[in-house]
Design a protein around this motif. Structure first.
Motif, PDB file in Angstrom:
ATOM      1  N   ILE A   1      15.965  17.910 -15.652  1.00 25.97           N
ATOM      2  CA  ILE A   1      15.943  16.652 -16.650  1.00 25.97           C
ATOM      3  C   ILE A   1      14.748  16.210 -16.699  1.00 25.97           C
ATOM      4  N   THR A   2      14.078  15.245 -17.513  1.00 25.90           N
ATOM      5  CA  THR A   2      12.989  14.889 -17.482  1.00 25.90           C
ATOM      6  C   THR A   2      12.926  13.495 -16.817  1.00 25.90           C
ATOM      7  N   ARG A   3      11.774  13.069 -16.395  1.00 26.73           N
ATOM      8  CA  ARG A   3      11.433  11.968 -15.889  1.00 26.73           C
ATOM      9  C   ARG A   3      11.670  10.725 -16.646  1.00 26.73           C
ATOM     10  N   LYS A   4      11.781  10.701 -18.003  1.00 26.90           N
ATOM     11  CA  LYS A   4      12.152   9.741 -18.975  1.00 26.90           C
ATOM     12  C   LYS A   4      13.701   9.578 -18.749  1.00 26.90           C
ATOM     13  N   GLU A   5      14.523  11.049 -18.729  1.00 28.84           N
ATOM     14  CA  GLU A   5      15.613  10.690 -18.733  1.00 28.84           C
ATOM     15  C   GLU A   5      16.413  10.170 -17.364  1.00 28.84           C
ATOM     16  N   LEU A   6      15.519  10.421 -16.041  1.00 27.68           N
ATOM     17  CA  LEU A   6      16.011  10.044 -14.973  1.00 27.68           C
ATOM     18  C   LEU A   6      15.875   8.186 -15.157  1.00 27.68           C
ATOM     19  N   ALA A   7      14.480   8.014 -15.835  1.00 29.60           N
ATOM     20  CA  ALA A   7      14.549   6.720 -15.908  1.00 29.60           C
ATOM     21  C   ALA A   7      15.533   5.871 -16.573  1.00 29.60           C
ATOM     22  N   PHE A   8      16.104   6.351 -17.746  1.00 28.90           N
ATOM     23  CA  PHE A   8      16.985   6.190 -18.464  1.00 28.90           C
ATOM     24  C   PHE A   8      18.338   5.933 -17.459  1.00 28.90           C
ATOM     25  N   LEU A   9      18.793   6.845 -17.045  1.00 34.12           N
ATOM     26  CA  LEU A   9      19.938   6.644 -15.881  1.00 34.12           C
ATOM     27  C   LEU A   9      19.695   5.530 -14.959  1.00 34.12           C
ATOM     28  N   LEU A  10      18.769   5.563 -14.360  1.00 34.84           N
ATOM     29  CA  LEU A  10      18.344   4.351 -13.527  1.00 34.84           C
ATOM     30  C   LEU A  10      18.387   2.832 -14.104  1.00 34.84           C
ATOM     31  N   TRP A  11      17.639   2.897 -15.244  1.00 38.51           N
ATOM     32  CA  TRP A  11      17.726   1.569 -15.823  1.00 38.51           C
ATOM     33  C   TRP A  11      18.983   1.188 -16.234  1.00 38.51           C
ATOM     34  N   THR A  12      19.964   2.067 -16.808  1.00 37.01           N
ATOM     35  CA  THR A  12      21.239   1.814 -17.308  1.00 37.01           C
ATOM     36  C   THR A  12      22.308   1.400 -16.233  1.00 37.01           C
TER      37      THR A  12
ATOM     38  N   GLY B   1       0.637  -1.343   0.046  1.00 33.25           N
ATOM     39  CA  GLY B   1      -0.086  -0.003   0.026  1.00 33.25           C
ATOM     40  C   GLY B   1       0.688   1.294  -0.029  1.00 33.25           C
ATOM     41  N   THR B   2       2.286   1.332  -0.079  1.00 35.79           N
ATOM     42  CA  THR B   2       3.015   2.274   0.244  1.00 35.79           C
ATOM     43  C   THR B   2       2.954   3.092  -1.232  1.00 35.79           C
ATOM     44  N   LYS B   3       2.845   4.332  -1.174  1.00 36.99           N
ATOM     45  CA  LYS B   3       3.038   5.390  -2.580  1.00 36.99           C
ATOM     46  C   LYS B   3       4.146   5.001  -3.286  1.00 36.99           C
ATOM     47  N   VAL B   4       4.049   4.405  -4.453  1.00 30.15           N
ATOM     48  CA  VAL B   4       5.532   4.799  -5.555  1.00 30.15           C
ATOM     49  C   VAL B   4       4.700   5.132  -6.596  1.00 30.15           C
ATOM     50  N   ILE B   5       5.831   5.491  -7.476  1.00 32.49           N
ATOM     51  CA  ILE B   5       5.810   6.391  -8.776  1.00 32.49           C
ATOM     52  C   ILE B   5       6.385   5.759  -9.798  1.00 32.49           C
ATOM     53  N   ALA B   6       5.510   5.447 -10.710  1.00 32.67           N
ATOM     54  CA  ALA B   6       5.781   4.725 -12.259  1.00 32.67           C
ATOM     55  C   ALA B   6       6.753   5.467 -12.927  1.00 32.67           C
ATOM     56  N   LEU B   7       7.775   4.709 -13.632  1.00 34.62           N
ATOM     57  CA  LEU B   7       8.566   5.467 -14.497  1.00 34.62           C
ATOM     58  C   LEU B   7       8.453   5.064 -15.974  1.00 34.62           C
ATOM     59  N   PRO B   8       8.844   5.695 -16.721  1.00 39.96           N
ATOM     60  CA  PRO B   8       8.723   5.216 -18.321  1.00 39.96           C
ATOM     61  C   PRO B   8       9.371   3.917 -18.485  1.00 39.96           C
ATOM     62  N   GLU B   9       8.992   2.857 -19.265  1.00 38.39           N
ATOM     63  CA  GLU B   9       9.361   1.348 -19.214  1.00 38.39           C
ATOM     64  C   GLU B   9      10.702   1.547 -19.901  1.00 38.39           C
ATOM     65  N   ALA B  10      11.360   0.407 -19.753  1.00 39.36           N
ATOM     66  CA  ALA B  10      12.854   0.453 -20.493  1.00 39.36           C
ATOM     67  C   ALA B  10      12.713   0.704 -22.177  1.00 39.36           C
ATOM     68  N   GLU B  11      11.660  -0.354 -22.628  1.00 38.69           N
ATOM     69  CA  GLU B  11      11.730  -0.287 -24.019  1.00 38.69           C
ATOM     70  C   GLU B  11      11.392   1.141 -24.573  1.00 38.69           C
TER      71      GLU B  11
ATOM     72  N   ARG C   1      15.760  18.846  -9.449  1.00 36.39           N
ATOM     73  CA  ARG C   1      15.213  19.335 -10.623  1.00 36.39           C
ATOM     74  C   ARG C   1      14.799  18.238 -11.649  1.00 36.39           C
ATOM     75  N   VAL C   2      13.543  17.561 -11.527  1.00 34.78           N
ATOM     76  CA  VAL C   2      13.111  16.521 -12.478  1.00 34.78           C
ATOM     77  C   VAL C   2      11.817  16.820 -12.615  1.00 34.78           C
ATOM     78  N   GLU C   3      11.411  17.147 -13.944  1.00 31.42           N
ATOM     79  CA  GLU C   3      10.211  17.397 -14.368  1.00 31.42           C
ATOM     80  C   GLU C   3       8.926  16.298 -13.805  1.00 31.42           C
ATOM     81  N   GLY C   4       8.110  16.860 -13.261  1.00 37.74           N
ATOM     82  CA  GLY C   4       7.211  15.940 -12.643  1.00 37.74           C
ATOM     83  C   GLY C   4       7.316  15.306 -11.274  1.00 37.74           C
ATOM     84  N   LEU C   5       8.449  15.474 -10.714  1.00 38.92           N
ATOM     85  CA  LEU C   5       8.820  15.088  -9.381  1.00 38.92           C
ATOM     86  C   LEU C   5       9.026  16.075  -8.563  1.00 38.92           C
TER      87      LEU C   5
END
Length: 260
Positions: free
Chosen positions: A77-88, A40-50, A122-126
């Motif tokens: 930076i954008t949320r998509k860019e952050l997701a990219f850095l986290l995934w890689t 039940g903890t609040k989490v935030i979705a990230l853009p999928e790797a593909e 500074r991340v868009e949407g966060l």
């Protein structure tokens, strides 16, 4: 120069590469591959790797031009860019035996001891604050948004100006049980080696997106542990890095002499 007594003791204590007294050989339960999150903890979705952005690069030129960037623009930076850095840097490709996992970076025995903590400014949407990356789910877990904690965190780093200007500061904290389970005391060497693999991926991935990066190894361990609520023993900060938008970084800088 003569080696200090404690350093000699550390090397001697971690010299055995095939210990016989590991938790694995004693039949202990497998440590969880990720810190648990309460239902039940609040989490935030990230853009999928593909769906993440990609960039065709000249690999040799990228290696040549890669450099530490300590000054950043005052833009997000954008949320998509952050997701990219986290995934890689810590993306999970598949689970492995004994609580391990196959990821986008190598790790001794596929143990992957690190939890990735983020100080977002500074991340868009966060909202600004502290987060933890849930690598198996590719989600963000908000931790706390305490402004005073952000000031304490920034002051904990020798290069505090880079932290204060960054869009995001990464901290990789080792849950050492994941490594000691198989490797015993030798695990402490592997934790610091594995951190280098992760941070180099961040440098290269950030560069492909026109994002600057600078590794951060000089920090007050106790202060960072306090802000991130780490116990400093079973889970402790090993390495950090700042990222942010900077001029003259990435493929767009080709032909400009790599001015960074």
């Amino acid at each position: 120069m003569e080696m200090y007594e404690k350093e000699r003791a550390f090397l001697a204590d971690t010299m055995n590469v095939s210990p016989q007294d590991t938790p694995l050989k004693q039949g202990a339960p497998v440590p969880p591959p990720e810190k648990p999150v309460a239902p039940g903890t609040k989490v935030i979705a990230l853009p999928e790797a593909e769906l993440l952005p990609d960039q065709q690069v000249d690999f040799l030129e990228m290696i040549e031009l890669r450099a530490s960037v300590r000054q950043y623009k005052d833009e997000p930076i954008t949320r998509k860019e952050l997701a990219f850095l986290l995934w890689t840097t810590q993306g999970v490709k598949m689970p492995a035996a004994k609580g391990g996992s196959m990821r986008t970076v190598p790790s001794a025995g596929a143990r992957h001891a690190f939890e990735t903590y983020l100080y977002v400014q500074r991340v868009e949407g966060l909202a600004p604050g502290f987060y933890r990356y849930l690598a198996f789910e590719h989600l963000l877990l908000p931790l706390h948004l305490d402004e005073a904690a952000g000031e304490r965190f920034t002051s904990a780093f020798r290069a505090r100006d880079a932290v204060s200007q960054s869009a995001v500061t990464f901290v990789w904290a080792a849950n050492i049980d994941r490594l000691t389970y198989i490797f015993g005391r030798r695990a402490y060497r592997y934790a610091f080696l594995d951190a280098g693999h992760v941070c180099q991926n961040l440098y290269l991935a950030a560069w492909t997106q026109g994002i600057g990066c600078c590794a951060m190894g000089a920090f007050d361990d106790a202060a960072v542990s306090d802000v991130l609520h780490l116990d400093g023993e079973q889970e402790f900060a090993v390495y950090g890095a700042t990222v942010g938008k900077a001029a003259g970084v990435g493929p767009a800088s080709y032909g400009k002499g790599g001015e960074m």
